[in-house]
Design a protein around this motif. Structure first.
Motif, short mmCIF file in Angstrom:
data_model
loop_
_atom_site.label_atom_id
_atom_site.label_comp_id
_atom_site.label_asym_id
_atom_site.label_seq_id
_atom_site.Cartn_x
_atom_site.Cartn_y
_atom_site.Cartn_z
N ALA A 1 31.73 53.69 33.32
CA ALA A 1 33.02 54.09 32.75
C ALA A 1 34.16 53.58 33.61
O ALA A 1 35.19 53.11 33.10
CB ALA A 1 33.09 55.61 32.61
N LEU A 2 33.99 53.66 34.93
CA LEU A 2 35.00 53.13 35.84
C LEU A 2 35.11 51.61 35.71
O LEU A 2 36.22 51.06 35.71
CB LEU A 2 34.66 53.53 37.28
N ALA A 3 33.97 50.95 35.60
CA ALA A 3 33.98 49.49 35.44
C ALA A 3 34.72 49.09 34.17
O ALA A 3 35.49 48.11 34.16
CB ALA A 3 32.55 48.95 35.43
N ARG A 4 34.48 49.85 33.09
CA ARG A 4 35.18 49.56 31.83
C ARG A 4 36.69 49.71 31.98
O ARG A 4 37.45 48.90 31.45
CB ARG A 4 34.66 50.51 30.74
N ARG A 5 37.10 50.73 32.69
CA ARG A 5 38.54 50.94 32.91
C ARG A 5 39.13 49.82 33.74
O ARG A 5 40.26 49.37 33.50
CB ARG A 5 38.74 52.29 33.60
N ARG A 6 38.38 49.34 34.72
CA ARG A 6 38.86 48.27 35.59
C ARG A 6 38.98 46.95 34.84
O ARG A 6 39.78 46.09 35.22
CB ARG A 6 37.93 48.14 36.79
N VAL A 7 38.17 46.76 33.80
CA VAL A 7 38.32 45.57 32.96
C VAL A 7 39.71 45.53 32.34
O VAL A 7 40.38 44.49 32.33
CB VAL A 7 37.24 45.54 31.86
N ASN A 8 40.16 46.67 31.81
CA ASN A 8 41.51 46.75 31.23
C ASN A 8 42.58 46.38 32.25
O ASN A 8 43.52 45.64 31.95
CB ASN A 8 41.78 48.15 30.70
N VAL A 9 42.41 46.92 33.46
CA VAL A 9 43.42 46.69 34.50
C VAL A 9 43.45 45.22 34.90
O VAL A 9 44.53 44.61 34.96
CB VAL A 9 43.12 47.58 35.72
N LEU A 10 42.30 44.63 35.18
CA LEU A 10 42.26 43.24 35.63
C LEU A 10 42.75 42.30 34.54
O LEU A 10 43.48 41.34 34.82
CB LEU A 10 40.84 42.87 36.06
N TRP A 11 42.37 42.57 33.29
CA TRP A 11 42.83 41.73 32.18
C TRP A 11 44.36 41.75 32.09
O TRP A 11 45.00 40.71 31.92
CB TRP A 11 42.22 42.22 30.88
N ALA A 12 44.96 42.93 32.23
CA ALA A 12 46.42 43.05 32.16
C ALA A 12 47.09 42.37 33.35
O ALA A 12 48.13 41.72 33.19
CB ALA A 12 46.82 44.53 32.10
N LEU A 13 46.49 42.49 34.52
CA LEU A 13 47.07 41.84 35.71
C LEU A 13 47.08 40.32 35.56
O LEU A 13 48.08 39.66 35.88
CB LEU A 13 46.28 42.24 36.96
N LEU A 14 45.97 39.77 35.06
CA LEU A 14 45.90 38.33 34.88
C LEU A 14 46.83 37.87 33.75
O LEU A 14 47.42 36.78 33.83
CB LEU A 14 44.46 37.91 34.57
N ARG A 15 46.96 38.68 32.73
CA ARG A 15 47.88 38.34 31.64
C ARG A 15 49.32 38.27 32.14
O ARG A 15 50.08 37.35 31.80
CB ARG A 15 47.75 39.38 30.53
#
Length: 396
Positions: free
Chosen positions: A367-381
């Motif tokens: 669940a934490l890994a899934r949340r971190r996907v959102n964060v990293l995707w937004a940071l790279l965007r």
């Protein structure tokens, strides 16, 4: 304008190409060598039959690398269809036989009817280099694991007490085994001389290691049949593990240097739990181009950290791990999530909250890994680095 679709069943030495029109009729079926001249001739023949060509291929690298680069260099629209998807799709086509020609025809037809396939893009030279180095590191790590397992087996056969006492993933025990492999030899040396021998080779904790080895030697006074050749093999394998450790360390330095050169390195490394090695694995798995993932959900699905529903009839809410995903990328997010629990307060609070909800450890980490996907995707965007959220304080 005539639209056609060409499917490629890729192989190491040969590929098979089948071309179809918009009705699914075969226009061409040919086996070609994995050779530039032959592939260029195939490209010319296909282009002569249609104005607009869409290519489908079941490999994204390896033996298909030359063909893919030729297609992309000639401006051809090329779609990647995973081999697992081809295998599943084949169940919906007539006949149970499997041939390269049939697989190529299925690939062409899937490229014609599907709209969710991933297009292949020209590769970034730096990312390609990182991909090569990270792949080589995995091979070295796998080789080291196999050698360590063989070392355990041989040491157990002649000196099981010492095998239980040593952690062969550390350098000190490996150095010990290059000089002493049998109980008798260890006892003859004695604790003081063994400690001095280890200190001369710059082994940390030499006194404790010598004490463990001597205690193991005192517990066994029997010489096992075949002890001498096995001891020599233990010596050789210990040297081999040390050599692999050195190669892995050198590769790690090379990977880190190349990772730091990438334009997204600062953003990726700003995420808690992601260092140069995991960051390089992320670039190798994704190409470093987030335009290939139009949403964080797409990236999460590709990473295998988003559960897939399997509902039927009255059964709902039945979630399972997806069958098709990038194991490499899942490891990046799962491992970095584990690390972030120890080094990031925000991640720790999220993990503890999931555990309090009744989730098991693995479920909470996913669940934490899934949340971190959102964060990293937004940071790279957005092209910005991670900033921790300050804790909320109550007003005075």
């Amino acid at each position: 304008m005539t639209a056609i679709w060409a499917g490629i069943d890729a192989g190491r030495t040969h590929h098979h190409c089948v071309m179809i029109d918009d009705t699914g009729k075969r226009l061409l079926s040919r086996r070609v060598a994995n050779d530039e001249t032959e592939l260029l001739k195939l490209l010319a023949d296909v282009l002569a039959l249609g104005d607009e060509v869409t290519w489908g291929i079941d490999l994204a690298d390896g033996g298909a690398a030359l063909l893919i680069d030729l297609l992309l260099n000639h401006g051809q629209h090329t779609l990647y269809i995973p081999g697992r998807a081809v295998s599943r799709a084949s169940e919906g086509y007539r006949g149970e036989g499997k041939t390269d020609a049939k697989d190529a025809a299925i690939i062409a037809d899937q490229a014609r009817i599907r709209r969710d396939l991933q297009p292949l893009r020209p590769g970034d030279e730096l990312v390609a280099e990182i991909k090569v180095h990270t792949g080589h590191r995995r091979d070295l790590a796998d080789d080291r694991t196999r050698v360590i397992n063989r070392l355990h087996n041989h040491l157990t056969s002649i000196f099981p007490a010492l095998d239980r006492a040593l952690d062969l993933t550390n350098t000190g025990p490996l150095i010990l085994l290059t000089g002493y492999q049998t109980p008798a030899a260890t006892r003859r040396t004695g604790a003081q001389r063994l400690e001095t021998w280890l200190r001369n080779r710059k082994v940390r904790g030499a006194a404790q290691l010598a004490e463990k080895a001597l205690a193991a030697a005192e517990s066994q006074h029997t010489s096992v049949t075949g002890e001498k050749p096995t001891a020599q093999l233990v010596h050789t394998l210990a040297k081999e593990v040390m050599r692999l450790n050195e190669q892995i360390a050198e590769t790690d330095k090379l990977i880190e240097a190349r990772f730091r050169e990438h334009k997204h390195a600062e953003v990726i490394a700003s995420m808690p739990g992601i260092g140069p090695l995991l960051g390089a694995e992320f670039l190798a798995a994704t190409g470093g181009d987030m335009t290939a993932f139009d949403s964080p959900d797409r990236l999460a699905g590709f990473s295998g950290v988003a559960p897939a529903p399997r509902d039927s009839g009255k059964i709902s809410g039945n979630l399972h791990r997806p069958r098709s995903y990038s194991r490499r990328l899942q490891r990046v997010f799962y491992t970095s999530a584990l690390i972030s629990i120890r080094c990031c307060d925000e991640s720790r609070r999220f993990y503890d909250r999931k555990r309090a909800e009744g989730k098991r450890h693995t479920q909470a980490v996913l669940a934490l890994a899934r949340r971190r996907v959102n964060v990293l995707w937004a940071l790279l965007r957005d092209g910005r680095c991670y900033e921790p959220i300050p804790p909320v304080t109550n007003a005075a």
